[in-house]
Design an enzyme around this catalytic site. Structure first.
Site, mmCIF file in Angstrom:
data_model
loop_
_atom_site.group_PDB
_atom_site.id
_atom_site.type_symbol
_atom_site.label_atom_id
_atom_site.label_comp_id
_atom_site.label_asym_id
_atom_site.label_seq_id
_atom_site.Cartn_x
_atom_site.Cartn_y
_atom_site.Cartn_z
ATOM 1 N N THR A 36 15.776 18.317 -40.852
ATOM 2 C CA THR A 36 16.917 17.756 -40.121
ATOM 3 C C THR A 36 16.660 17.982 -38.635
ATOM 4 O OG1 THR A 36 18.102 19.853 -40.071
ATOM 5 C CG2 THR A 36 18.468 18.436 -42.000
ATOM 6 N N ASP A 59 14.970 18.239 -49.671
ATOM 7 C CA ASP A 59 16.343 18.690 -49.448
ATOM 8 C C ASP A 59 16.741 19.635 -50.594
ATOM 9 O OD1 ASP A 59 19.133 18.811 -49.211
ATOM 10 O OD2 ASP A 59 19.334 16.679 -48.740
ATOM 11 N N THR A 84 24.378 24.966 -39.472
ATOM 12 C CA THR A 84 24.820 26.264 -38.935
ATOM 13 C C THR A 84 25.679 26.213 -37.669
ATOM 14 O OG1 THR A 84 22.898 26.502 -37.502
ATOM 15 C CG2 THR A 84 22.674 27.322 -39.761
ATOM 16 N N THR A 124 26.340 34.760 -43.172
ATOM 17 C CA THR A 124 26.759 35.035 -41.792
ATOM 18 C C THR A 124 28.010 35.906 -41.753
ATOM 19 O OG1 THR A 124 27.773 33.952 -39.868
ATOM 20 C CG2 THR A 124 27.921 32.783 -41.929
ATOM 21 N N ASP A 125 28.154 36.660 -40.674
ATOM 22 C CA ASP A 125 29.384 37.462 -40.514
ATOM 23 C C ASP A 125 30.606 36.570 -40.286
ATOM 24 O OD1 ASP A 125 28.899 36.611 -37.899
ATOM 25 O OD2 ASP A 125 28.951 38.625 -37.007
ATOM 26 N N GLU A 126 30.380 35.285 -40.015
ATOM 27 C CA GLU A 126 31.523 34.403 -39.729
ATOM 28 C C GLU A 126 32.394 34.155 -40.950
ATOM 29 O OE1 GLU A 126 30.841 31.124 -37.101
ATOM 30 O OE2 GLU A 126 29.079 32.077 -36.238
ATOM 31 N N TYR A 148 32.310 25.098 -40.765
ATOM 32 C CA TYR A 148 31.021 25.767 -40.976
ATOM 33 C C TYR A 148 31.203 27.049 -41.780
ATOM 34 C CZ TYR A 148 27.416 29.210 -40.010
ATOM 35 O OH TYR A 148 26.491 30.218 -40.155
ATOM 36 N N ALA A 150 33.658 28.111 -43.517
ATOM 37 C CA ALA A 150 34.240 27.878 -44.848
ATOM 38 C C ALA A 150 33.167 27.387 -45.817
ATOM 39 C CB ALA A 150 35.382 26.867 -44.752
ATOM 40 N N LYS A 152 29.905 28.131 -45.591
ATOM 41 C CA LYS A 152 29.058 29.291 -45.908
ATOM 42 C C LYS A 152 29.779 30.222 -46.890
ATOM 43 C CE LYS A 152 25.483 30.341 -44.610
ATOM 44 N NZ LYS A 152 24.162 29.988 -45.233
ATOM 45 N N LEU A 188 24.816 29.169 -27.918
ATOM 46 C CA LEU A 188 25.136 29.739 -26.603
ATOM 47 C C LEU A 188 23.902 30.163 -25.793
ATOM 48 C CD1 LEU A 188 27.459 30.917 -24.678
ATOM 49 C CD2 LEU A 188 26.948 33.076 -25.763
ATOM 50 N N ARG A 212 31.053 38.588 -29.571
ATOM 51 C CA ARG A 212 30.071 38.419 -30.635
ATOM 52 C C ARG A 212 29.159 39.644 -30.625
ATOM 53 N NH1 ARG A 212 33.341 35.161 -31.443
ATOM 54 N NH2 ARG A 212 33.156 32.933 -31.911
ATOM 55 N N ARG A 272 37.037 25.920 -27.752
ATOM 56 C CA ARG A 272 36.709 25.371 -29.078
ATOM 57 C C ARG A 272 37.971 25.417 -29.940
ATOM 58 N NH1 ARG A 272 32.087 28.770 -31.982
ATOM 59 N NH2 ARG A 272 30.644 27.305 -31.034
ATOM 60 N N HIS A 275 38.932 28.643 -32.297
ATOM 61 C CA HIS A 275 37.862 29.568 -31.885
ATOM 62 C C HIS A 275 38.135 31.011 -32.326
ATOM 63 C CE1 HIS A 275 34.960 30.481 -28.296
ATOM 64 N NE2 HIS A 275 34.541 30.999 -29.444
HETATM 65 P P1 TYD Z 1 27.512 29.919 -30.808
HETATM 66 O O1 TYD Z 1 26.154 30.215 -30.266
HETATM 67 O O2 TYD Z 1 27.880 28.499 -31.078
HETATM 68 O O3 TYD Z 1 27.684 30.838 -32.109
HETATM 69 P P2 TYD Z 1 29.009 31.083 -33.038
HETATM 70 O O4 TYD Z 1 30.048 30.122 -32.677
HETATM 71 O O5 TYD Z 1 28.449 30.829 -34.380
HETATM 72 O O6 TYD Z 1 29.393 32.499 -32.789
HETATM 73 O O7 TYD Z 1 28.594 30.499 -29.821
HETATM 74 C C1 TYD Z 1 28.642 31.852 -29.471
HETATM 75 C C2 TYD Z 1 29.870 32.052 -28.622
HETATM 76 O O8 TYD Z 1 29.700 31.331 -27.408
HETATM 77 C C3 TYD Z 1 31.135 31.498 -29.260
HETATM 78 O O9 TYD Z 1 32.225 32.356 -28.955
HETATM 79 C C4 TYD Z 1 31.329 30.162 -28.583
HETATM 80 C C5 TYD Z 1 30.741 30.380 -27.198
HETATM 81 N N1 TYD Z 1 30.144 29.175 -26.584
HETATM 82 C C6 TYD Z 1 30.542 28.776 -25.298
HETATM 83 O O10 TYD Z 1 31.395 29.417 -24.653
HETATM 84 N N2 TYD Z 1 29.989 27.637 -24.764
HETATM 85 C C7 TYD Z 1 29.068 26.906 -25.433
HETATM 86 O O11 TYD Z 1 28.604 25.863 -24.888
HETATM 87 C C8 TYD Z 1 28.635 27.335 -26.730
HETATM 88 C C9 TYD Z 1 27.614 26.565 -27.503
HETATM 89 C C10 TYD Z 1 29.207 28.484 -27.268
#
Ligand code: TYD
Length: 334
Positions: A36, A59, A84, A124-126, A148, A150, A152, A188, A212, A272, A275
Site C-alpha cells: 500500500t 494482502d 495505522t 498499539t497502546d491506542e 483506527y 477501534a 486495532k 508527527l 505521547r 484532530r 483527539h
Molecule cells: P501521530 O504521529 O499521528 O500518532 P498518534 O496519533 O497515533 O499518536 O501523532 C502524534 C501526536 O501528534 C498526536 O497527538 C497528534 C499530533 N499531531 C499534530 O499535532 N500535528 C500533525 O500534523 C500530526 C500528524 C500529529
C-alpha cells in the site's frame, strides 16, 4: 527457523526484519506485504540480497496469498500489516476495518488450520483510549476512540478470542508511539522533520499539550522479538518507551534540531476530531520477562533528525503524488 512477517515493508515491520535477520544467523523470513502507500520496497533494499529473505506480494485479507506465503510451513507469524494513521482513519475508515480486523481474522484462521506454533499480533497502546491519569495495564478494558484504534482493538479481541475458543497460540504487543528511520512522513516526527528541512511550517493540532510516550523503533522491534521468544501464550505485553512528552515539547526539539525557530515555523491548527489527550502504559510485565528500551530519547531523536537529513533520496519521492493529495485533504481546511 522460518517466520512469516506480514507488512514487513512498513515502518516497524522493516526495522524488525532487518534486526531479526541480524540477530538470528539461520532465521529465514518470508515477508507478505500488500505494498500500500506505506509499504515501501526501499525500506528493505539492503535486505533484498540476503538469501534468507523472501518477499511475497499479497494482502493479508486474501486467504490464498496467506496460504502461499506460509508454503510448506512456518514457525511463527508476526503481523505488522495494518492501516495505522489516525488522521487517515478519520477521512476513510473502511480500509482500517478491512485490514486490521478482517486481515487479522484471515491470519488467525491460517494459524489454526496449519497448527502454526506462534502468532504475534503487533498492536498499539491506542486501544486503551485516552488516559487522563496513571498508566494502562494489559488487563484494563479497551476504550478506543478513533476508527483506527477501534479497528486495532477489534483485531486484538479476535486474537484473544481465538486463543480462548480454539487454543490458538497467540501473543499481543501494544507498543507506544514509535519513531526512528523509515517512518512514512505523515506521522508527527517525520512530517515535522521533513517540513522543517524544506523550510516549511509544521501544523500543531490544538494547544499541542497532548502527551505521547515515545519509543525508538529499534527498541520496539527488539521488544516484539523478545516477546516472541520469552512471552507466554495467550498474553498481552505493553511496550512503552518511558519518554512521555507533550507534542509542543517534541516540536520545540525538532524545530531547534533542524535549525529553525518556533516563531516562524510553527502553526497551531484546528485540533484532530476526538483527539486523545494522553496515552501512558505500564510496561512492568514486559520488563518482567527481560525487555526494556535501550535508546535514550535525546540520542534517538537526534539520530532520527540526522537520518532524515542524510536520506532525502528515501523520503522526497514519498512526499509527492498521493501524499500531496492527502496533505491537502488533511490540512488545507485547518
Ligand atoms: P501521530 O504521529 O499521528 O500518532 P498518534 O496519533 O497515533 O499518536 O501523532 C502524534 C501526536 O501528534 C498526536 O497527538 C497528534 C499530533 N499531531 C499534530 O499535532 N500535528 C500533525 O500534523 C500530526 C500528524 C500529529
Amino acid at each position: 527457523m522460518r517466520w512469516l512477517v506480514t507488512g514487513g515493508l512498513g515502518f516497524i515491520g522493516s526495522n524488525f526484519v532487518r534486526l531479526a535477520l541480524r540477530e538470528y544467523p539461520t532465521l529465514e523470513i518470508v515477508n507478505l506485504d500488500a505494498m500500500t502507500y506505506a509499504g515501501n520496497p526501499a525500506n528493505l533494499r539492503d535486505v533484498e540480497v540476503n538469501g534468507r529473505y523472501q518477499f511475497a506480494h499479497g494482502d493479508i485479507c486474501d486467504p490464498d496469498a496467506v496460504r502461499d506465503a506460509i508454503g510448506s510451513g512456518v514457525d511463527a507469524i508476526v503481523n505488522f500489516a495494518a492501516e495505522t494513521h489516525v488522521d487517515r482513519s478519520i477521512l476513510d475508515p473502511e480500509q482500517f476495518l478491512r485490514t486490521d480486523i478482517l486481515g487479522t481474522h484471515v491470519l488467525l484462521e491460517a494459524v489454526r488450520e496449519r497448527n502454526i506454533p506462534r502468532y504475534l499480533q503487533v498492536s498499539t497502546d491506542e486501544v486503551y483510549g485516552d488516559v487522563a491519569a496513571g498508566e494502562s495495564a494489559e488487563s484494563d478494558a479497551l476504550c478506543p476512540r478513533s476508527p483506527y484504534s477501534a479497528s486495532k482493538a477489534g483485531g486484538d479481541l479476535q486474537v484473544l478470542a481465538y486463543h480462548t475458543t480454539f487454543n490458538v497460540p497467540v501473543m499481543i504487543t501494544r507498543g507506544s508511539n514509535t519513531y526512528g528511520p523509515y517512518q512514512y512522513p505523515e506521522k508527527l516526527i517525520p512530517l515535522f522533520i521533513t517540513n522543517l528541512i524544506d523550510d516549511q511550517t509544521v501544523p500543531v493540532y490544538g494547544d499541542g499539550l497532548q502527551i505521547r510516550d515515545w519509543l525508538h523503533v529499534e527498541d520496539h522491534a527488539r521488544g516484539i522479538m523478545h516477546v516472541l521468544e520469552h512471552g507466554d501464550v495467550g498474553n498481552v505485553y505493553n511496550l512503552g518507551g518511558g519518554n512521555p512528552h507533550t507534542n509542543l515539547s517534541i516540536t520545540e526539539r525538532l524545530v531547534s534540531g533542524c535549525g529553525r525557530a518556533m516563531k516562524t515555523h510553527v502553526r497551531h491548527v484546528a485540533d484532530r476530531e476526538g483527539h486523545d489527550r494522553r496515552y501512558a502504559v505500564d510496561s512492568t510485565k514486559a520488563h518482567g520477562i527481560g525487555w526494556s528500551p535501550r535508546v535514550a530519547f535525546e540520542d534517538g531523536l537526534h539520530s532520527t533528525i540526522a537520518w532524515y537529513q542524510a536520506n532525502e533520496d528515501w523520503w522526497r519521492p514519498l512526499k509527492s503524488g498521493e501524499f500531496l493529495d492527502y496533505y491537502k485533504r488533511q490540512y488545507a481546511h485547518r
